[in-house]
Design an enzyme around this catalytic site. Structure first.
Site, mmCIF file in Angstrom:
data_model
loop_
_atom_site.group_PDB
_atom_site.id
_atom_site.type_symbol
_atom_site.label_atom_id
_atom_site.label_comp_id
_atom_site.label_asym_id
_atom_site.label_seq_id
_atom_site.Cartn_x
_atom_site.Cartn_y
_atom_site.Cartn_z
ATOM 1 N N ARG A 1 1.108 21.624 50.612
ATOM 2 C CA ARG A 1 1.864 21.815 49.370
ATOM 3 C C ARG A 1 1.333 23.061 48.681
ATOM 4 N NH1 ARG A 1 1.272 20.327 43.926
ATOM 5 N NH2 ARG A 1 3.223 19.847 42.827
ATOM 6 N N SER B 1 10.583 11.559 47.210
ATOM 7 C CA SER B 1 9.997 11.042 45.959
ATOM 8 C C SER B 1 10.996 10.126 45.279
ATOM 9 C CB SER B 1 9.684 12.184 44.995
ATOM 10 O OG SER B 1 8.856 13.123 45.600
ATOM 11 N N LYS C 1 0.152 18.256 38.945
ATOM 12 C CA LYS C 1 1.565 18.637 39.030
ATOM 13 C C LYS C 1 2.044 18.990 37.635
ATOM 14 C CE LYS C 1 6.035 16.579 40.414
ATOM 15 N NZ LYS C 1 6.767 17.755 40.842
HETATM 16 C C1 LIG Z 1 3.809 11.875 49.003
HETATM 17 C C2 LIG Z 1 4.434 12.664 47.927
HETATM 18 N N1 LIG Z 1 5.058 12.018 46.937
HETATM 19 C C3 LIG Z 1 5.630 12.720 45.931
HETATM 20 C C4 LIG Z 1 5.580 14.096 45.930
HETATM 21 C C5 LIG Z 1 6.225 14.892 44.839
HETATM 22 O O1 LIG Z 1 7.371 15.599 45.310
HETATM 23 P P1 LIG Z 1 8.293 16.387 44.262
HETATM 24 O O2 LIG Z 1 8.768 15.415 43.250
HETATM 25 O O3 LIG Z 1 9.329 17.127 44.998
HETATM 26 O O4 LIG Z 1 7.295 17.396 43.572
HETATM 27 P P2 LIG Z 1 6.508 18.611 44.241
HETATM 28 O O5 LIG Z 1 5.378 18.059 45.033
HETATM 29 O O6 LIG Z 1 7.466 19.360 45.118
HETATM 30 O O7 LIG Z 1 6.041 19.429 43.090
HETATM 31 C C6 LIG Z 1 4.915 14.726 46.988
HETATM 32 N N2 LIG Z 1 4.824 16.054 47.061
HETATM 33 N N3 LIG Z 1 4.366 13.995 47.983
HETATM 34 C C1 LIG Z 2 2.318 16.204 43.918
HETATM 35 C C2 LIG Z 2 2.476 15.093 42.963
HETATM 36 N N1 LIG Z 2 3.642 14.388 42.847
HETATM 37 C C3 LIG Z 2 3.573 13.453 41.924
HETATM 38 C C4 LIG Z 2 4.700 12.554 41.584
HETATM 39 O O1 LIG Z 2 4.565 11.749 40.663
HETATM 40 O O2 LIG Z 2 5.712 12.665 42.249
HETATM 41 S S1 LIG Z 2 2.077 13.379 41.145
HETATM 42 C C5 LIG Z 2 1.501 14.650 42.091
HETATM 43 C C6 LIG Z 2 0.117 15.193 41.961
HETATM 44 C C7 LIG Z 2 -0.919 14.281 42.596
HETATM 45 O O3 LIG Z 2 -2.161 14.866 42.466
HETATM 46 P P1 LIG Z 2 -3.479 14.063 42.066
HETATM 47 O O4 LIG Z 2 -3.796 13.175 43.208
HETATM 48 O O5 LIG Z 2 -4.522 15.122 41.870
HETATM 49 O O6 LIG Z 2 -3.177 13.330 40.807
#
Ligand SMILES: Cc1ncc(COP(=O)(O)OP(=O)(O)O)c(N)n1
Ligand SMILES: Cc1nc(C(=O)O)sc1CCOP(=O)(O)O
Ligand SMILES: [Mg+2]
Length: 214
Positions: free
Chosen positions: A44, A115, A144
């Site tokens: 990512r 998601s 995020k």
């Molecule tokens: C395993 C997993 N779950 C949720 C996310 C979040 O995807 P998204 O809502 O498209 O946000 P971004 O990661 O693209 O900013 C994820 N990446 N992985």
């Molecule tokens: C990439 C991402 N997606 C989210 C969602 O809610 O869909 S939260 C998130 C960030 C997760 O990072 P951390 O483990 O450091 O909290």
């Protein structure tokens, strides 16, 4: 094509990262995390200072190679073209990304994670042919920028109560001390960025999380 039982097992400790999440070389962080016991990896490359174009592709190739050497499936976030170029094991898309139906047409039977924040979004993803759901944020996250409000583990319990049987991985603010509660709510695994990429030693952090999940 991955069997559902193998996918459920791979989702157990799902590590997500890109270069902006790492304090040392991402290649080393990934090697260490795998040695600590992560079971799936998502590239990512997003946020402040994220690589673009050829540099992003080159890092993706290196991280993919590390995963291949260790038998860990490699997923790309958002970037379907890169997933096709690198012939990755799959992609992860969110509600604001390219629609699931069009991604499925492009990538065939590779893994697609979607998601989902509500039961309705989960149903739509199931009907559209998603392979797993990423559900969150479960707890508050700093990783995020545009994250929604934390929902707690009840969002997973609700999905299960409403008949969602697809593999689920919880995401957002998960780490030592709360990882087990995500599994107890009905998830197959946890996905984390900062709990591993932000730790001083990614191997120790991953191993500690793994232990907590067993
Ligand atoms: C395993 C997993 N779950 C949720 C996310 C979040 O995807 P998204 O809502 O498209 O946000 P971004 O990661 O693209 O900013 C994820 N990446 N992985
Ligand atoms: C990439 C991402 N997606 C989210 C969602 O809610 O869909 S939260 C998130 C960030 C997760 O990072 P951390 O483990 O450091 O909290
Ligand atoms: Mg996305």
């Amino acid at each position: 094509m991955i069997e559902e039982k193998d996918l459920r097992a791979a989702l157990k400790l799902y590590f997500i990262m890109g270069s902006p999440n790492c304090q040392s070389r991402p290649q080393q962080v990934l090697e260490d995390a795998i040695n600590g016991g992560v079971t799936l990896f998502q590239f990512r490359e997003k946020g402040k200072g994220a690589l673009k174009g050829d540099e992003k592709k080159a890092l993706g190739e290196e991280l993919q190679w590390i995963c291949k050497n260790h038998g860990i499936p490699f997923i790309v976030n958002d970037d379907i073209d890169l997933a096709l170029e690198l012939d990755t094991d799959g992609v992860h898309i969110g509600q604001e990304d390219e629609p699931l139906e069009s991604v499925r047409e492009k990538i065939g039977n590779k893994i697609i994670g979607v998601s989902a924040h509500t039961v309705e979004e989960a149903r739509q993803a199931v009907n559209g042919g998603a392979d797993y759901l990423g559900v969150g944020p479960i707890f508050p996250t700093k990783s995020k920028e545009d994250a929604k409000a934390a929902q707690g583990t009840s969002v997973i319990t609700d999905m299960r109560k409403n008949g969602i049987r697809l593999p689920i991985v919880g995401i957002g603010g998960i780490g030592r001390g709360n990882a087990k509660s995500v599994i107890e709510a009905g998830a197959d695994g946890i996905s984390v960025i900062s709990a591993i990429a932000g730790a001083g030693d990614a191997a120790i952090a991953a191993a500690a999380l793994k232990k907590e999940l067993t």
